[in-house]
Design a protein around this motif. Sequence first.
Motif, PDB file in Angstrom:
ATOM      1  N   GLU A 151       0.811  -1.206   0.000  1.00 41.85           N
ATOM      2  CA  GLU A 151       0.000   0.000   0.000  1.00 41.85           C
ATOM      3  C   GLU A 151       0.849   1.261   0.000  1.00 41.85           C
ATOM      4  N   ASN A 152       1.925   1.256   0.768  1.00 42.11           N
ATOM      5  CA  ASN A 152       2.765   2.443   0.816  1.00 42.11           C
ATOM      6  C   ASN A 152       4.192   2.128   0.434  1.00 42.11           C
ATOM      7  N   GLY A 153       4.418   0.975  -0.176  1.00 41.19           N
ATOM      8  CA  GLY A 153       5.756   0.612  -0.572  1.00 41.19           C
ATOM      9  C   GLY A 153       6.663   0.330   0.611  1.00 41.19           C
ATOM     10  N   GLY A 154       6.130   0.129   1.816  1.00 37.84           N
ATOM     11  CA  GLY A 154       6.961  -0.074   2.981  1.00 37.84           C
ATOM     12  C   GLY A 154       6.523  -1.259   3.809  1.00 37.84           C
ATOM     13  N   CYS A 155       7.325  -1.548   4.822  1.00 40.73           N
ATOM     14  CA  CYS A 155       7.040  -2.653   5.732  1.00 40.73           C
ATOM     15  C   CYS A 155       6.547  -2.061   7.041  1.00 40.73           C
ATOM     16  N   LEU A 156       5.250  -2.153   7.286  1.00 42.11           N
ATOM     17  CA  LEU A 156       4.666  -1.520   8.468  1.00 42.11           C
ATOM     18  C   LEU A 156       5.208  -2.125   9.753  1.00 42.11           C
ATOM     19  N   ILE A 157       5.321  -3.450   9.792  1.00 43.88           N
ATOM     20  CA  ILE A 157       5.761  -4.112  11.015  1.00 43.88           C
ATOM     21  C   ILE A 157       7.222  -3.792  11.307  1.00 43.88           C
ATOM     22  N   ALA A 158       8.083  -3.887  10.289  1.00 44.37           N
ATOM     23  CA  ALA A 158       9.504  -3.595  10.497  1.00 44.37           C
ATOM     24  C   ALA A 158       9.700  -2.140  10.910  1.00 44.37           C
ATOM     25  N   THR A 159       8.932  -1.218  10.309  1.00 48.41           N
ATOM     26  CA  THR A 159       9.051   0.194  10.669  1.00 48.41           C
ATOM     27  C   THR A 159       8.666   0.418  12.119  1.00 48.41           C
ATOM     28  N   ALA A 160       7.558  -0.206  12.560  1.00 46.65           N
ATOM     29  CA  ALA A 160       7.135  -0.077  13.961  1.00 46.65           C
ATOM     30  C   ALA A 160       8.138  -0.740  14.902  1.00 46.65           C
ATOM     31  N   THR A 161       8.737  -1.850  14.457  1.00 49.79           N
ATOM     32  CA  THR A 161       9.678  -2.591  15.308  1.00 49.79           C
ATOM     33  C   THR A 161      10.973  -1.826  15.519  1.00 49.79           C
ATOM     34  N   PHE A 162      11.514  -1.263  14.434  1.00 47.23           N
ATOM     35  CA  PHE A 162      12.831  -0.626  14.518  1.00 47.23           C
ATOM     36  C   PHE A 162      12.754   0.899  14.594  1.00 47.23           C
ATOM     37  N   GLY A 163      11.521   1.446  14.622  1.00 52.65           N
ATOM     38  CA  GLY A 163      11.332   2.848  14.973  1.00 52.65           C
ATOM     39  C   GLY A 163      11.280   3.854  13.850  1.00 52.65           C
ATOM     40  N   SER A 164      11.703   3.478  12.628  1.00 49.18           N
ATOM     41  CA  SER A 164      11.729   4.453  11.548  1.00 49.18           C
ATOM     42  C   SER A 164      11.854   3.745  10.209  1.00 49.18           C
ATOM     43  N   GLU A 165      11.295   4.385   9.164  1.00 51.53           N
ATOM     44  CA  GLU A 165      11.477   3.853   7.821  1.00 51.53           C
ATOM     45  C   GLU A 165      12.930   3.939   7.368  1.00 51.53           C
ATOM     46  N   MET A 166      13.721   4.783   8.039  1.00 46.15           N
ATOM     47  CA  MET A 166      15.128   4.945   7.684  1.00 46.15           C
ATOM     48  C   MET A 166      16.037   4.032   8.496  1.00 46.15           C
ATOM     49  N   ALA A 167      15.486   3.216   9.376  1.00 44.68           N
ATOM     50  CA  ALA A 167      16.303   2.286  10.150  1.00 44.68           C
ATOM     51  C   ALA A 167      17.039   1.333   9.204  1.00 44.68           C
ATOM     52  N   PRO A 168      18.278   0.950   9.519  1.00 44.54           N
ATOM     53  CA  PRO A 168      19.049   0.088   8.615  1.00 44.54           C
ATOM     54  C   PRO A 168      18.339  -1.217   8.275  1.00 44.54           C
ATOM     55  N   GLN A 169      17.621  -1.778   9.250  1.00 41.15           N
ATOM     56  CA  GLN A 169      16.939  -3.046   8.992  1.00 41.15           C
ATOM     57  C   GLN A 169      15.824  -2.875   7.966  1.00 41.15           C
ATOM     58  N   VAL A 170      15.082  -1.757   8.063  1.00 44.22           N
ATOM     59  CA  VAL A 170      13.994  -1.499   7.114  1.00 44.22           C
ATOM     60  C   VAL A 170      14.564  -1.211   5.731  1.00 44.22           C
ATOM     61  N   GLN A 171      15.645  -0.438   5.691  1.00 48.95           N
ATOM     62  CA  GLN A 171      16.303  -0.146   4.422  1.00 48.95           C
ATOM     63  C   GLN A 171      16.811  -1.434   3.768  1.00 48.95           C
ATOM     64  N   GLN A 172      17.338  -2.345   4.580  1.00 52.11           N
ATOM     65  CA  GLN A 172      17.844  -3.602   4.047  1.00 52.11           C
ATOM     66  C   GLN A 172      16.722  -4.424   3.420  1.00 52.11           C
ATOM     67  N   LEU A 173      15.585  -4.480   4.106  1.00 48.31           N
ATOM     68  CA  LEU A 173      14.438  -5.213   3.547  1.00 48.31           C
ATOM     69  C   LEU A 173      13.987  -4.595   2.232  1.00 48.31           C
ATOM     70  N   ARG A 174      13.959  -3.259   2.177  1.00 50.51           N
ATOM     71  CA  ARG A 174      13.515  -2.582   0.965  1.00 50.51           C
ATOM     72  C   ARG A 174      14.485  -2.851  -0.194  1.00 50.51           C
ATOM     73  N   GLU A 175      15.787  -2.825   0.111  1.00 49.67           N
ATOM     74  CA  GLU A 175      16.777  -3.060  -0.934  1.00 49.67           C
ATOM     75  C   GLU A 175      16.708  -4.489  -1.473  1.00 49.67           C
ATOM     76  N   ILE A 176      16.520  -5.443  -0.580  1.00 54.37           N
ATOM     77  CA  ILE A 176      16.406  -6.842  -1.020  1.00 54.37           C
ATOM     78  C   ILE A 176      15.180  -7.019  -1.911  1.00 54.37           C
ATOM     79  N   ARG A 177      14.089  -6.383  -1.511  1.00 60.35           N
ATOM     80  CA  ARG A 177      12.863  -6.485  -2.302  1.00 60.35           C
ATOM     81  C   ARG A 177      13.037  -5.867  -3.687  1.00 60.35           C
ATOM     82  N   ASP A 178      13.547  -4.614  -3.712  1.00 61.92           N
ATOM     83  CA  ASP A 178      13.623  -3.879  -4.977  1.00 61.92           C
ATOM     84  C   ASP A 178      14.739  -4.371  -5.895  1.00 61.92           C
ATOM     85  N   ASN A 179      15.892  -4.710  -5.302  1.00 57.79           N
ATOM     86  CA  ASN A 179      17.071  -5.019  -6.108  1.00 57.79           C
ATOM     87  C   ASN A 179      17.226  -6.497  -6.436  1.00 57.79           C
TER      88      ASN A 179
END
Length: 276
Positions: A151-179
Amino acid sequence: MKFFLAVLLLPLLIIPAFAESQTASTDKGTLDVKLSHDEIEPNTLTKINIDFINPQTQKIQEHVDYTISVSKNGDTVFGPIPLTHTSPGSVKIPIEFNLGDGIYSMNFEVEGILFQPIPRETVSFDIVVGEAHAQPVTTPEEKEDQDVYGENGGCLIATATFGSEMAPQVQQLREIRDNTILKTGSGIAFMTTFNQFYYSFSPTIADLEREQPIVKEIMKMALTPMISSLSILNYVDINSEQEMIGYGTSIILLNLGMHIGIPIFGILKLYQTKRN
């Protein structure tokens, strides 16, 4: 065994009292605002529960100065109310959505915290009233993007877990998905199916994490090994559908073993030890 049953029943004890909820941050990120409400019917007075949340502590922020307005297609339904102060940081406001079925916009402006003025911060919510068919029509291209990226191109659970869409863990998930995952047809098919399932429950889990610190810690323990296993995809060359399916299946089986197999084995061993 009693402990195991208690863990299974825990989610039932912490489900919010309201049927629907959504949380968003103000435009500068100073506060999170959470709306909770039962299903809304047009021309019926509905109580909207509003919580102002400190994003650092994940607790209700006391003493907030705010104003609210509700509109539909540019027509005002409620407010804007004068600048209002809430001492507990949580209020219930009765609103009648009297312009029929459809999408209403609820807009907040926050201008003070703990009796101190702050530069105005805003946040808006879309509220669905009445039948689902009242929602805006989505073009086929937009629908395809939503199916693949979420819906928003993001991981809602990971963002809530690690505190921010810019958290390294969330960024890593996004990169694996996109790349990696979305570079193959089988990966796109998987993400389409996965997102239909994932977005059916992830908003509720994300809200629980914001309300219950213990849920956030449980999710952190669950997500950390999963992210580590997914990082394998960063170090392999996937040049065919067969390789994507092979690596993907292996990672899924690995995570099933970590998150289901090992806990079940441990519980059975504990139960066997107690019996002996």
